[in-house]
Each structure stands twice: as structure tokens, then as C-alpha cells.
Motif scaffolding. Sequence first.
Motif, short mmCIF file in Angstrom:
data_model
loop_
_atom_site.label_atom_id
_atom_site.label_comp_id
_atom_site.label_asym_id
_atom_site.label_seq_id
_atom_site.Cartn_x
_atom_site.Cartn_y
_atom_site.Cartn_z
N PRO A 173 -3.73 10.12 1.68
CA PRO A 173 -4.79 9.12 1.67
C PRO A 173 -4.56 8.06 2.75
O PRO A 173 -5.53 7.50 3.28
CB PRO A 173 -4.67 8.49 0.29
CG PRO A 173 -3.97 9.48 -0.55
CD PRO A 173 -3.06 10.22 0.36
N SER A 174 -3.29 7.79 3.11
CA SER A 174 -3.02 6.80 4.16
C SER A 174 -3.56 7.29 5.50
O SER A 174 -4.10 6.50 6.28
CB SER A 174 -1.52 6.55 4.29
OG SER A 174 -0.96 6.30 3.04
N PHE B 32 -7.60 9.78 -4.28
CA PHE B 32 -7.68 8.98 -5.50
C PHE B 32 -9.05 8.31 -5.62
O PHE B 32 -9.63 7.88 -4.62
CB PHE B 32 -6.59 7.91 -5.51
CG PHE B 32 -5.22 8.48 -5.49
CD1 PHE B 32 -4.74 9.19 -6.58
CD2 PHE B 32 -4.42 8.36 -4.37
CE1 PHE B 32 -3.47 9.75 -6.56
CE2 PHE B 32 -3.14 8.91 -4.34
CZ PHE B 32 -2.68 9.61 -5.44
N LEU C 116 11.15 1.64 -6.16
CA LEU C 116 10.06 1.66 -5.17
C LEU C 116 10.63 1.91 -3.77
O LEU C 116 11.75 1.52 -3.47
CB LEU C 116 9.34 0.31 -5.18
CG LEU C 116 8.50 -0.01 -6.41
CD1 LEU C 116 8.06 -1.47 -6.38
CD2 LEU C 116 7.29 0.89 -6.49
N PRO C 117 9.84 2.56 -2.90
CA PRO C 117 10.36 2.86 -1.56
C PRO C 117 10.59 1.58 -0.76
O PRO C 117 9.74 0.69 -0.75
CB PRO C 117 9.25 3.70 -0.94
CG PRO C 117 8.02 3.36 -1.70
CD PRO C 117 8.46 3.02 -3.09
N ARG D 60 0.83 -1.20 0.00
CA ARG D 60 0.00 0.00 0.00
C ARG D 60 0.87 1.26 0.00
O ARG D 60 0.60 2.22 -0.71
CB ARG D 60 -0.92 -0.03 1.23
CG ARG D 60 -1.83 1.17 1.34
CD ARG D 60 -2.97 0.93 2.30
NE ARG D 60 -4.07 0.24 1.68
CZ ARG D 60 -4.48 -0.99 1.99
NH1 ARG D 60 -3.88 -1.64 2.94
NH2 ARG D 60 -5.49 -1.53 1.36
N ARG D 61 1.96 1.20 0.79
CA ARG D 61 2.86 2.36 0.86
C ARG D 61 3.47 2.63 -0.52
O ARG D 61 3.58 3.77 -0.96
CB ARG D 61 3.98 2.04 1.87
CG ARG D 61 4.81 3.24 2.22
CD ARG D 61 5.71 2.96 3.40
NE ARG D 61 7.02 3.50 3.16
CZ ARG D 61 8.14 2.81 3.12
NH1 ARG D 61 8.12 1.50 3.31
NH2 ARG D 61 9.29 3.41 2.90
N MET D 62 3.86 1.55 -1.22
CA MET D 62 4.44 1.71 -2.56
C MET D 62 3.44 2.32 -3.53
O MET D 62 3.78 3.20 -4.32
CB MET D 62 4.83 0.34 -3.12
CG MET D 62 6.07 -0.23 -2.48
SD MET D 62 6.30 -1.92 -3.02
CE MET D 62 7.60 -2.38 -1.91
N TYR E 76 0.81 4.24 -2.92
CA TYR E 76 0.60 5.67 -2.66
C TYR E 76 1.82 6.48 -3.06
O TYR E 76 1.70 7.60 -3.55
CB TYR E 76 0.22 5.92 -1.20
CG TYR E 76 -1.23 5.60 -0.94
CD1 TYR E 76 -2.23 6.28 -1.62
CD2 TYR E 76 -1.60 4.63 -0.03
CE1 TYR E 76 -3.56 5.99 -1.42
CE2 TYR E 76 -2.94 4.32 0.20
CZ TYR E 76 -3.91 5.01 -0.50
OH TYR E 76 -5.24 4.72 -0.29
N HIS E 77 3.00 5.90 -2.84
CA HIS E 77 4.22 6.61 -3.25
C HIS E 77 4.21 6.84 -4.77
O HIS E 77 4.43 7.95 -5.24
CB HIS E 77 5.46 5.82 -2.84
CG HIS E 77 6.73 6.38 -3.42
ND1 HIS E 77 7.40 7.42 -2.82
CD2 HIS E 77 7.41 6.10 -4.57
CE1 HIS E 77 8.45 7.73 -3.56
NE2 HIS E 77 8.48 6.94 -4.62
N LEU E 78 3.93 5.76 -5.51
CA LEU E 78 3.92 5.89 -6.98
C LEU E 78 2.88 6.91 -7.43
O LEU E 78 3.17 7.78 -8.24
CB LEU E 78 3.63 4.53 -7.62
CG LEU E 78 4.74 3.48 -7.57
CD1 LEU E 78 4.26 2.16 -8.15
CD2 LEU E 78 5.98 3.95 -8.31
#
Lengths: 208, 208
Positions: B92-93, B67, B21-22, A30-32, A34-36
Motif C-alpha cells: 500500500p505504501s 486496506f 514496532l519497527p 505510517r510505516r508502523m 502498515y507493518h502491523l
Amino acid sequence: MKNKFVEPDYLVDLVQALNRLPGIGLKSARRMVYHLLQYDIEGLEILSKALINANKNLIRCIKCNSFSCQQICQICSNPDRDNTILCIVETPSDMNVLESSKIFNGLYYVLMGKLSPLDGIGPKELNFEHLIERANTDKNILEVIIATNFTAEGETTAHYLSDILSINKNIQISRLSRGIPSGSEIEYIDSNSLAWAFIERKKTKISK
Amino acid sequence: MKNKFVEPDYLVDLVQALNRLPGIGLKSARRMVYHLLQYDIEGLEILSKALINANKNLIRCIKCNSFSCQQICQICSNPDRDNTILCIVETPSDMNVLESSKIFNGLYYVLMGKLSPLDGIGPKELNFEHLIERANTDKNILEVIIATNFTAEGETTAHYLSDILSINKNIQISRLSRGIPSGSEIEYIDSNSLAWAFIERKKTKISK
């Protein structure tokens, strides 16, 4: 997965697709996503294209069975490599480690797995026919080094391969040596490795 | 990145795309790529499709800025939600966490960032105009809760928003309370949180 958040479907689909990757939990996925979406739409497009290209263009090298863009991969087609020695490894990652150690300049064969009867993976699934044909028809090969892992499955695979390859009397079969890792202290070595180091001990030269 | 392994270009491209990716280093990225290629080509295709779909179909909700697949997202278009309260969050998180706590049943506005002058992110970059217009033209809104983070940037953002939104006298502006987290022991609380808990202490009822 029941989604506990009110999130758009396409976003959830992407989270699940990333969650499928090894080592990626739902939270990281999920973090990835939202980052993208928030900061790196370009990265999203690059990843999307890279996936399509990899899927479309990567094939198996007909000689070593590893991934390649050509029918014969860079290593197999390199005339500077020693084509008399063939090293059998389980995965392309193993091959990469051997390559980066620069200890070996021969050719490879990548099994893409190991014998694992409990998971239904036998000689047929790993296409051993292809390897045997390779070893027997390539007249240059004088030695086959079996470099499967020193795990239960890796050892089983090594035994099996050793048996079927040794039918060809023109080829020398060998296996990587077991023992104590270089640079390590005996105090901290597990007893299994220590036992192997004793069993496979080597004579040193005696000064007269 | 200079590739130290002899790997096909398309494979390296995919490793680099995942490396972007993070939280994904080169080693994990390579592991993922080999996993997909060796054991999960279906997963590769699913991920590839999910990325394309997300990029094509995810837009910003015109009301809350989060989103969404539709012009107005599921939360904003839900008639059961309390449309008199608007909660401003950074990402959004943050909205997801509030949603899963089930403590809030009003509407949201997602800033998609925070004021950060050093990074060149000001009111213009975060499109505060859109939020102010939303708060001032939506006659239902009676209260705005500012739920940005309690970090330096989050506090700056909260102050700024509080100032510009309080011009509209019909709206009550509030901020989440600071203090000691529920279930925690005072012995282990950092002095900053403890100081805030003293400053913002509440009177309890006195029995007569």
C-alpha cells in the motif's frame, strides 16, 4: 492533518495516534501502521491490550509518587532498603538510571517534573506538599539527597526544595556533586563543567 | 527480556509492546511509555482506541486487495479513474507514492508482498489466483503495468506475473522503465543503473 493519500479513515486515525508519540514522525508512524496491518496483527493486539492495562492498572505509589501497580511500590516496600536516606529525582527514568548504577540503596521521591514558571509549573503543580509531608512525618529519614538535573530548571528546583526542606533541622540536605565525568579528558570538557570542578575541588590527603 | 529496572509489570508490558514496532528500540519505547503516562494520558487513550478500531474495521478491498473500511475501496469505486489500466504494486505504501505523484489515474492491485522462495513466500501465499481472476474477468482492463520494485525479489515477481498474465492475449503487459533518475548527474550514478540506461536507451527524434 490533510491526508494527501487516499487511505481509509481508521488507518489514518492510527497513523495520527502513533504520530503523537515523542520522536515518531508521520513517515515512521505510517510505516508502523502498515507493518502491523500487513505482518503483525498479533503485535497490534498486544499493544492495544498493553495500553488498556497500563491505563487501568498503573497508579502512583503513595510514598514515592512513581508509577506502581500497588499502593506502595516495590522499592518503597522493600525492607532491605535503607529508609534513612531519601533521594529526590525529577522523573521515573532518573530513578531507573540510579537503580541500574546500584550506587544507591535508599528510598526515592519522584517529582514527576521540575519547577518551570514559564510553563506554569510551580510548587503546587508538582504537589510539593506531598513531598514535604513525607519528609517531615517519616521519622526514619535522616538525609535527603536532591538529585534533580543540573539544568537551569533542575537547579531552581533544587534550590527551592533545599530551602523548604531545611526548615526541618533533623534532616541533612545534600546535592549530587558537580565536576568532570569519570573517564573523561580535561581537553574535551566544556568550560562550565571545568569551572564547577575548580570551585568544588576537594582536598586530597597529603602524605607526611 | 530480563528487566534490569524495578518497574511495574504493566509498564514493562507496554514497553515491550512498543518495542515490537519497527524502528523502536527498548530505550525509545521506555521514553514513549513515560511520556504517555506522565504528560499525555489522552494520547494513550487515543492510541488505544485507534488500534482497536483499526483491528476491527479495516478489511481488504475485494478488488485491489489494499486496506479499506468498505468492501470496495475509495480508489476502486471512483468512477473518474481509468478502469482500462491496472497497476500492480507490492505494498500500500508503493500505491501511496504513485498516488501522490499524480502520474497515474488507473486502478491498482496490491500484492501485499513479493515472491521470496527463501522465506517460503510463493504465488499461493500472495494469493496470485485472486489477481489473475481479476485481470481475466474484468473485461475493461486493456493494460497491466507491473510496478514491483527493481530488487531481486521484485524482478522475480515481475517476471512471474508477466508470464502468467500474458496468457491472456487481450491484455498488454508492461513494466516501469529502468534508467537514470530525473535530476541526477551521471558522475554519481551506480554502474548497474548506468548499464540499464544504456541497454534500454530510447531513440530521439532526428531533425532533417
